[in-house]
Enzyme design. Structure first.
Site, PDB file in Angstrom:
ATOM      1  CG  ASP A  92      -0.240   0.261   2.513  1.00  0.00           C
ATOM      2  OD1 ASP A  92       0.682  -0.526   2.837  1.00  0.00           O
ATOM      3  OD2 ASP A  92      -0.583   1.232   3.215  1.00  0.00           O
ATOM      4  CD  GLU A 156       3.863   1.453   7.129  1.00  0.00           C
ATOM      5  OE1 GLU A 156       4.484   1.927   8.096  1.00  0.00           O
ATOM      6  OE2 GLU A 156       3.654   2.091   6.078  1.00  0.00           O
TER       7      GLU A 156
END
Length: 451
Positions: A92, A156
């Site tokens: 991500d 994250e």
């Protein structure tokens, strides 16, 4: 880089690495599904899963984590009796911010001035590719001498804790003798560095309400309490005159005793405008690695274009607090919440919502894995000695893994050196750093297996 078979193999794989990173960067995998389609993140997760399967990984799975995102897991068995190493990265990314500020499209990998530009090139899709390169180089040169687990996180950057909670519920899944977190970076390009500490973080959303609805500023301004002005007062209370973070009850006098950060170099790395001073006191390393730091990430208020002459009834802000090692993030959250409530003026109504939280981290740099990495980096970076630095950012998973596996050694390396400009416009990665760190990781795995 001195010639050796592993380095030669990695060099030969760099065109493939560029092509793969181009594919991965193209996914708009921001784990904020109010802004970006969920399918983009799911597509990136499938890409990582397919890449692991292609390398012979077993038990490859898309893990549905409690925050609604997916992490990718795979296991590659090594020789019988070998140690197990967990390799971590996240797929991500941060939002691109102002796309007009990018010299080239943020989700198109573009080569310019010897660097590869695009969101996630360094943080941390490049880390995924780094792990793949290291494993391919070992497979081509005698095989992989350890059991390998890979985990690629899907949220994250949002700090929503999905993988941490999943790991706590499935503690056997990520168990390893050593864990390599590929989400840090060298102190500067060409200087091999492991990150010894991480600041933790807490993320709060504060809302101030003063009126039942907006009012005409000419008719009511001057007596009617302005929620936006009240919010500005609250946010201003979080800094001293010199810009130091001031949260009631939170100390900020710690110092950093490792590698130091030259102030002029920091100004250049941070692209501070001429004549603008740095904030805070102490050394630069003290301020960014050892002390708390508050940042106002966003404010909900009327934009300048289209604003009307109104007294605002409500205003909201997102406030981040970076927490140094030695300070409990939960306690810091309580202190920050109490501070915001106590400093809200005029009896305005204030509500504080916790959005995210992660603990700080401090590594044991005296472990055998660190010596194995130092020896590997000395080969990958001829003439350079591995340095220890801190990092102001947070990787909440580190503390979760340290708590779950107290005997495991945890190392933090990665591609996010200052020129990478992670989280900013025009993020980029140095392909030379990708190549050298892939060599270092491969040699580390070999050294560690033999230690």
């Amino acid at each position: 880089m001195s010639s050796n078979p592993v380095a030669e193999t990695v060099a030969s794989l760099m065109p493939r690495a560029k092509a793969e990173l181009t594919e991965l960067v193209a996914f708009k995998s921001v784990a904020d599904f109010d802004q970006f389609p969920r399918e983009e993140s799911e597509g990136a997760a499938r890409w990582v899963a397919d890449a692991l399967r292609a390398e012979g990984f077993e038990d490859v799975a898309l893990l549905d984590t409690p925050d609604g995102t997916q992490s990718v897991y795979g296991y590659l068995p090594g020789p019988e009796g070998a140690r197990t190493v967990l390799l971590y990265a996240h797929y991500d990314v941060q939002p691109p911010l102002d796309e007009a500020g990018w010299a080239t499209p943020p989700f198109e990998l573009t080569e310019r001035d010897g660097r590869w530009y695009g969101r996630g090139t360094a943080d941390c899709k490049g880390g995924v590719v780094m792990h793949l390169l290291a494993l391919r180089a070992l497979k081509a040169n005698g095989g992989i001498p350890v059991h390998v687990k890979v985990i690629a996180e899907g949220s994250e950057e949002q700090g929503t804790g999905g993988l941490e909670r999943y790991a706590e519920d499935h503690p056997e899944l990520l168990a390893a003798d050593t864990i390599v977190i590929g989400d840090a970076g060298n102190f500067r390009v060409g200087l091999p560095t492991v990150t010894a500490t991480l600041r933790g973080m807490t993320l709060l959303r504060v809302t101030v309400d003063t009126l039942a609805g907006n009012l005409h500023s000419g008719q009511f301004g001057g007596a009617a309490p302005d929620a936006l002005a009240a919010l500005v007062r609250v946010l201003d209370s979080l800094r001293a005159e010199d810009g130091s973070t001031t949260v009631d009850g939170l100390t900020g006098e710690a110092s950093w005793d490792g590698i130091q950060y030259d102030e002029e170099q920091f100004r250049a790395d941070a692209k501070v405008l001429d004549g603008v001073g740095l904030i805070g006191s102490g050394t630069v390393a003290d301020r960014i690695w050892a002390r708390p730091a508050v940042t106002v990430l966003g404010i909900d208020c009327p934009p300048v274009v289209g604003a009307t002459p109104s007294v605002q009834a409500s205003a909201r802000a997102s406030v981040s607090l970076r927490v140094p090692p030695g300070v409990d993030a939960a306690e810091a959250t309580k202190l920050l919440t109490a501070h915001l409530e106590a400093h809200t003026p005029w009896g305005a109504r204030v509500s504080v919502e916790q959005v995210g939280q992660g603990q700080a981290f401090r590594a044991d740099t005296g472990s055998p894995a660190y010596q194995a990495m130092a020896d590997a980096m000395a080969v990958a970076y001829p003439g350079q000695r591995m340095q220890y630095a801190g990092q102001g950012g947070s990787i909440p998973l580190c503390n979760t893994l340290a708590a779950l596996y107290p005997e495991a050694e945890i190392l933090l390396i990665g591609l996010s050196e200052p020129e990478a400009q992670i989280h900013a416009v025009n993020e980029s990665v140095s392909p030379e750093e990708l190549e050298r760190l892939s060599v270092a990781e491969a040699l580390f795995l070999r050294n560690y297996a033999a230690s």
